[in-house]
Design a protein around this motif. Sequence first.
Motif, short mmCIF file in Angstrom:
data_model
loop_
_atom_site.label_atom_id
_atom_site.label_comp_id
_atom_site.label_asym_id
_atom_site.label_seq_id
_atom_site.Cartn_x
_atom_site.Cartn_y
_atom_site.Cartn_z
N SER A 17 -38.01 56.93 45.26
CA SER A 17 -36.63 57.35 45.57
C SER A 17 -36.23 56.97 46.98
CB SER A 17 -36.49 58.87 45.40
OG SER A 17 -37.34 59.55 46.31
N ILE A 20 -40.94 53.06 51.14
CA ILE A 20 -41.64 51.86 50.66
C ILE A 20 -41.46 51.65 49.16
CG2 ILE A 20 -43.99 51.03 50.20
CD1 ILE A 20 -44.71 51.93 53.06
N ASN A 41 -37.54 64.68 43.47
CA ASN A 41 -36.12 65.03 43.53
C ASN A 41 -35.31 64.13 42.58
OD1 ASN A 41 -33.35 65.04 44.31
ND2 ASN A 41 -33.93 65.93 46.28
N GLU A 44 -31.90 62.45 43.94
CA GLU A 44 -32.13 61.34 44.88
C GLU A 44 -32.67 60.12 44.13
OE1 GLU A 44 -33.84 61.13 49.43
OE2 GLU A 44 -34.84 62.43 48.02
N ASP A 66 -43.52 65.96 39.63
CA ASP A 66 -44.42 66.19 40.78
C ASP A 66 -45.82 65.72 40.41
OD1 ASP A 66 -46.05 67.06 42.80
OD2 ASP A 66 -45.11 69.03 42.97
N SER A 68 -48.52 65.75 42.07
CA SER A 68 -49.67 66.32 42.77
C SER A 68 -50.59 67.12 41.84
CB SER A 68 -49.23 67.17 43.97
OG SER A 68 -48.27 68.10 43.57
N GLY A 95 -47.08 59.21 48.38
CA GLY A 95 -48.10 59.69 49.32
C GLY A 95 -47.49 60.60 50.36
N GLY A 145 -52.13 51.41 50.04
CA GLY A 145 -53.08 51.92 51.04
C GLY A 145 -52.38 52.07 52.38
N PRO A 195 -38.62 57.36 55.81
CA PRO A 195 -38.50 58.80 56.10
C PRO A 195 -39.83 59.46 56.47
CG PRO A 195 -37.16 58.24 54.19
CD PRO A 195 -37.95 57.00 54.54
N ASN A 197 -42.09 58.41 58.30
CA ASN A 197 -42.40 58.12 59.70
C ASN A 197 -41.25 58.46 60.64
OD1 ASN A 197 -44.99 57.24 59.62
ND2 ASN A 197 -44.46 55.09 59.28
N1 NAP Z 1 -44.30 54.31 56.15
C1 NAP Z 1 -45.40 53.71 56.59
O1 NAP Z 1 -45.47 53.22 57.73
C2 NAP Z 1 -46.60 53.61 55.71
C3 NAP Z 1 -47.66 52.84 56.17
C4 NAP Z 1 -48.78 52.71 55.37
C5 NAP Z 1 -48.82 53.30 54.14
N2 NAP Z 1 -47.78 54.05 53.70
C6 NAP Z 1 -47.89 54.64 52.36
O2 NAP Z 1 -46.79 54.21 51.59
C7 NAP Z 1 -46.49 55.19 50.60
C8 NAP Z 1 -45.02 55.55 50.69
O3 NAP Z 1 -44.77 56.00 52.01
P1 NAP Z 1 -43.28 56.13 52.59
O4 NAP Z 1 -43.40 55.92 54.04
O5 NAP Z 1 -42.34 55.31 51.79
O6 NAP Z 1 -43.03 57.70 52.31
P2 NAP Z 1 -41.64 58.48 52.13
O7 NAP Z 1 -40.57 57.78 52.84
O8 NAP Z 1 -41.97 59.89 52.50
O9 NAP Z 1 -41.39 58.41 50.55
C9 NAP Z 1 -42.31 59.03 49.71
C10 NAP Z 1 -41.86 58.90 48.28
O10 NAP Z 1 -42.81 59.59 47.44
C11 NAP Z 1 -42.16 60.63 46.72
N3 NAP Z 1 -43.11 61.74 46.58
C12 NAP Z 1 -43.64 62.50 47.56
N4 NAP Z 1 -44.45 63.43 47.03
C13 NAP Z 1 -44.43 63.26 45.68
C14 NAP Z 1 -45.05 63.92 44.58
N5 NAP Z 1 -45.84 64.98 44.77
N6 NAP Z 1 -44.79 63.48 43.33
C15 NAP Z 1 -43.97 62.42 43.12
N7 NAP Z 1 -43.34 61.75 44.13
C16 NAP Z 1 -43.58 62.18 45.38
C17 NAP Z 1 -40.91 60.97 47.56
O11 NAP Z 1 -39.86 61.55 46.82
P3 NAP Z 1 -39.77 63.17 46.60
O12 NAP Z 1 -39.90 63.78 47.96
O13 NAP Z 1 -38.46 63.40 45.93
O14 NAP Z 1 -40.90 63.52 45.71
C18 NAP Z 1 -40.52 59.56 48.01
O15 NAP Z 1 -39.86 58.89 46.98
C19 NAP Z 1 -47.45 56.35 50.87
O16 NAP Z 1 -48.57 56.25 50.04
C20 NAP Z 1 -47.83 56.16 52.32
O17 NAP Z 1 -49.08 56.71 52.62
C21 NAP Z 1 -46.67 54.24 54.46
#
Ligand code: NAP
Length: 255
Positions: A17, A20, A41, A44, A66, A68, A95, A145, A195, A197
């Motif tokens: 949503s 990444i 959500n 969203e 969800d 988790s 994640g 990862g 979001p 970060n």
């Molecule tokens: N951003 C970075 O710099 C970075 C770097 C390396 C790796 N990563 C990895 O990339 C992945 C995505 O990160 P992001 O930065 O894009 O995070 P994000 O902006 O927080 O987005 C997370 C997404 O996952 C969903 N989500 C969270 N908890 C969930 C659950 N329990 N069940 C189903 N959906 C869930 C959120 O939507 P809802 O809240 O509506 O569930 C949202 O769509 C993660 O695995 C993170 O560890 C990120």
Amino acid sequence: MNAFQLTGKRALVTGASKGIGVGLARGLAAAGAELVVNARNADELETTAARLREETGATIHCEPFDLSAADELDSFLGSVVERCGPIDILINNAGRTHRGAAHEMPLEKWREVLDLNLTTVFALSQAFAKHRMAAGGGGRIINVGSLMCSTTRPNNTPYAASKGGVLLLTKAMAVDWADHGIRVNAIGPGYIDTPLNKALVDDPEFSDWVTQRCPLGRWGTPDDLSGTVVFLASPASEFITGQIIYVDGGFLARF
Ligand SMILES: NC(=O)c1ccc[n+]([C@@H]2O[C@H](COP(=O)([O-])OP(=O)(O)OC[C@H]3O[C@@H](n4cnc5c(N)ncnc54)[C@H](OP(=O)(O)O)[C@@H]3O)[C@@H](O)[C@H]2O)c1
């Protein structure tokens, strides 16, 4: 034949949503895949899906859930397949993190991160593998990862442990399911402006550290990851399994 084409394939992208997951979904849709997108959500998720449909013309189903609760993922995948059709490609992207000093990290927060970032990846992949085996084999799993698959920074104990686990889980599943034609790989994003970060992006000192430390001199964007996910999902990577590709602007290359 275009080796990067995904026409006729259906991909389930978790956490799609925002952040990444949207870049990954956009890339897969642009390469011709039909999508099933997931997040908690529902509103969203539907807003993002509507935008992606408009941008790419792809068919996109929304499956809010969800993830988790690992025990429920087998039935979740079953109902997704029933509603949307067989899934060819699974992108384990959802994640979370909790930051804080290791000696002060509550076990409850440790478990929340390990549950979603590692146990959910295993349980959903397991459900997907059984689904693919019942369909005669084949399929792709791509795990998201992090740089923390192999390195870490202070105050990231649960996250680093979970992502280190994702790397070896990727290799272990690749080895176990290769005979069934299921390839399993990972993408290791560097620092991406999402979001998740927000606090780091908004911290000028941290943001300066990222842009100076990264050889390509900037935060990444979710769309920086779309080419790699298409490559790993497509016939172009037919002989690649158990690998991670870091998409980090050169971050890990610099001492
Ligand atoms: N951003 C970075 O710099 C970075 C770097 C390396 C790796 N990563 C990895 O990339 C992945 C995505 O990160 P992001 O930065 O894009 O995070 P994000 O902006 O927080 O987005 C997370 C997404 O996952 C969903 N989500 C969270 N908890 C969930 C659950 N329990 N069940 C189903 N959906 C869930 C959120 O939507 P809802 O809240 O509506 O569930 C949202 O769509 C993660 O695995 C993170 O560890 C990120």
